[in-house]
Design a protein around this motif. Structure first.
Motif: not given
Lengths: 310, 222
Positions: A85-92, A97-100, A139-142, A147-156
């Motif tokens: 039901d969701r593309n990679r934008i919505a999934l990420q 949101g869940a991790a928050s 990938y987001m966590r580690d 996926l697009g390559g941008d940094e996540i300041k606080v990873p899930p």
């Protein structure tokens, strides 16, 4: 074993103790009470509770919100997430949101096809597949990146799970497929309901031969049968479900009013036998709309009390 | 080839019944192969419409004509005038043919007589099967020549899913599981070890998702 997330499930599994998880299906309404009620039934008898994501493609209160409801009453949720039901934008975005909200576990699934559900006319997404979702969370966590390559300041920081169905076809690739999920980054596995123990044992043998059981935690799925009718229904109508004929005969052999008890007994015997299998790390008890029976199963299977994690 | 299927007659009738001069235009390439939009079908459609008009007491001048391919200018030379004189056109081409004509004949309404179904092949006489979704980034080299994007209901790129049973897809026992076919092929070629390679996350920007696509062939490139 060193833990990498705040997941209670990860801590229990890595401590070498058998873990017990269960599952709740959210209601088809905006009322969170059923989720909370089910959560309360399970509270003292399981380590974590999966929340299904619009299972069988029937629209329900969303998995993420349901997980938050459980978290708020002090339970450990496992966010089930399907790629239907969701593309990679919505999934990420939902992963963040869940991790928050302190949701520390995710189960990455493809999801049933929408033709089974209440909106067969809907479009499906399938931007990623379930293996690629596993890769994405890792990938987001580690790497701390989208996926697009941008940094996540606080990873899930999520403990990443996947499903496995040892009973689907072709059987010959079921072990290689698990190896593939491991390579994608899966850390725990919850399997399809185990009724055919011989086949499960055969699969586990293949799993051990490749040492996969040492690299991820395998929790066989347990679903107690409520009646002979249910057993027959699963065998006939649910793709990838393997209910042996002898089990149906056993259910049919007892009085209708005693069949539910027999189903519970079978579930407990199954757990006892699975405990003997090398490489089984715990149990995933899915008592569908029968959550009140989970405590009894856990107790009678000798899995109670549950470990206490600080 | 592109496979189409004629719309229900009543739906077609509703679209065209209010015109006095109608041309039914066949397309004699893809949709003729699947017996839905070629000369023969256009002739039959024109006579069915004439009969219906008579029944309804309506006077509609209905003619039919065929072009080799409705999607290319050069095939219109002989019929340009005839179509140009119509009040409306019923195209038995695919969605491409309908749009091509609509653009070519700016003032004439062009109605679709077919539902365009898919890009497929002729697996046996009279049976057409979808084989390609034109995703713009062909995977067939790594999937044993079987397209999971098209032939797996969930377009699983690392399959099969848990619903594969006896070689069939969970959504229908009439549908082969694409991943069973892929595995069979890899096995037959002695390349089953390739199965464990993860298929990378797909770049859908080359697909419809990236917006309408255009391809330009420059003769000077040769």
């Amino acid at each position: 074993m060193e833990t990498v997330t705040d997941s209670k499930l990860e801590k229990i599994l890595k401590s070498g103790q058998l873990a017990v998880t269960s599952e709740c299906g959210p209601p088809r309404s905006a009322d969170p009470e059923p989720i909370i009620k089910k959560g309360e039934m399970l509270r003292n008898h399981v380590d974590a509770v999966n929340i299904t994501d619009n299972q069988t493609s029937v629209t329900r209160l969303c998995s993420l919100a349901s997980c938050i409801h459980l978290k708020l009453i002090g339970l450990e949720p496992v966010l089930q997430m399907v790629v239907r039901d969701r593309n990679r934008i919505a999934l990420q975005s939902d992963i963040l949101g869940a991790a928050s909200h302190g949701i520390n576990n995710i189960l990455c699934l493809s999801g049933d096809h929408q033709s089974f559900g209440d909106h067969p006319q809907s479009q499906n997404v399938f931007d990623l597949d379930s293996m690629q979702l596993i890769q994405t969370v890792r990938y987001m966590r580690d790497e701390g990146k989208f996926l697009g390559g941008d940094e996540i300041k606080v990873p899930p920081k999520m403990f990443v799970g996947a499903a496995a169905n040892p009973f689907a076809d072709p059987f010959s690739i079921r072990v290689p497929r698990l190896a593939k999920k491991l390579a994608a980054g899966a850390e725990f596995i919850q399997t399809q309901c185990v009724y055919n123990l011989e086949k499960f044992e055969l699969w586990m043998k293949g799993v051990r031969e490749r040492g996969l059981d040492k690299k991820l935690f395998i929790l066989p799925g347990i679903t107690p049968l409520r009646s002979a009718g249910m057993a027959k229904f699963l065998r006939k109508n649910v793709p990838g479900m393997d209910v042996p004929e002898e089990l149906i005969k056993r259910m049919e052999g007892v009085d209708k009013k005693d069949q539910a008890d027999e189903g519970i007994t079978i579930a407990i015997e199954t757990i006892q036998r699975l405990k003997e299998i090398d490489g089984v790390a715990g149990f995933h008890i899915m008592a569908i709309e029968w959550e009140q029976k989970v405590p009894e199963i856990v107790e009678r299977a000798g899995l109670y009390p549950r470990p206490v994690i600080e | 080839m592109i496979v189409g299927e004629q719309k229900p007659f009543d739906e077609i009738w509703e679209m065209v019944k209010d015109y006095n001069k109608l041309t039914v235009v066949a397309c004699n390439t893809c949709v003729a192969v699947c017996h839905q939009g070629g000369n023969k079908e256009a002739e039959l459609m024109a006579s069915l419409l004439r009969m219906k008009a008579t029944q309804e007491g309506l006077e509609i001048e209905i003619v039919h004509v065929g072009v080799e391919r409705q999607c290319e200018h050069e095939f219109y030379a002989a019929v340009q005038e005839m179509i140009g004189e119509s009040e409306a056109v019923l195209s038995l081409g695919c969605g491409i043919g309908v749009q091509f004509m609509a653009e070519k004949f700016q003032t004439i309404p062009v109605y679709p007589g077919l539902n365009t179904k898919f890009i497929g092949d002729v697996v046996e006489k009279g049976v057409f099967q979808e084989k390609c979704q034109a995703c713009g980034d062909c995977l067939l080299g790594i999937t044993g020549g079987v397209c999971p994007i098209t032939r797996c209901a969930k377009r699983v790129m690392n399959g099969p899913c848990g619903g594969s049973t006896d070689g069939k897809c969970e959504i229908s026992k009439d549908q082969d599981c694409a991943w069973q076919l892929i595995i069979n092929r890899l096995e037959a070629m002695g390349k089953l070890d390739r199965y464990e390679k993860l298929t990378p996350i797909k770049d859908w920007s080359k697909d419809r998702a990236g917006g309408p696509r255009k391809f330009r062939y420059e003769e000077g490139d040769e």
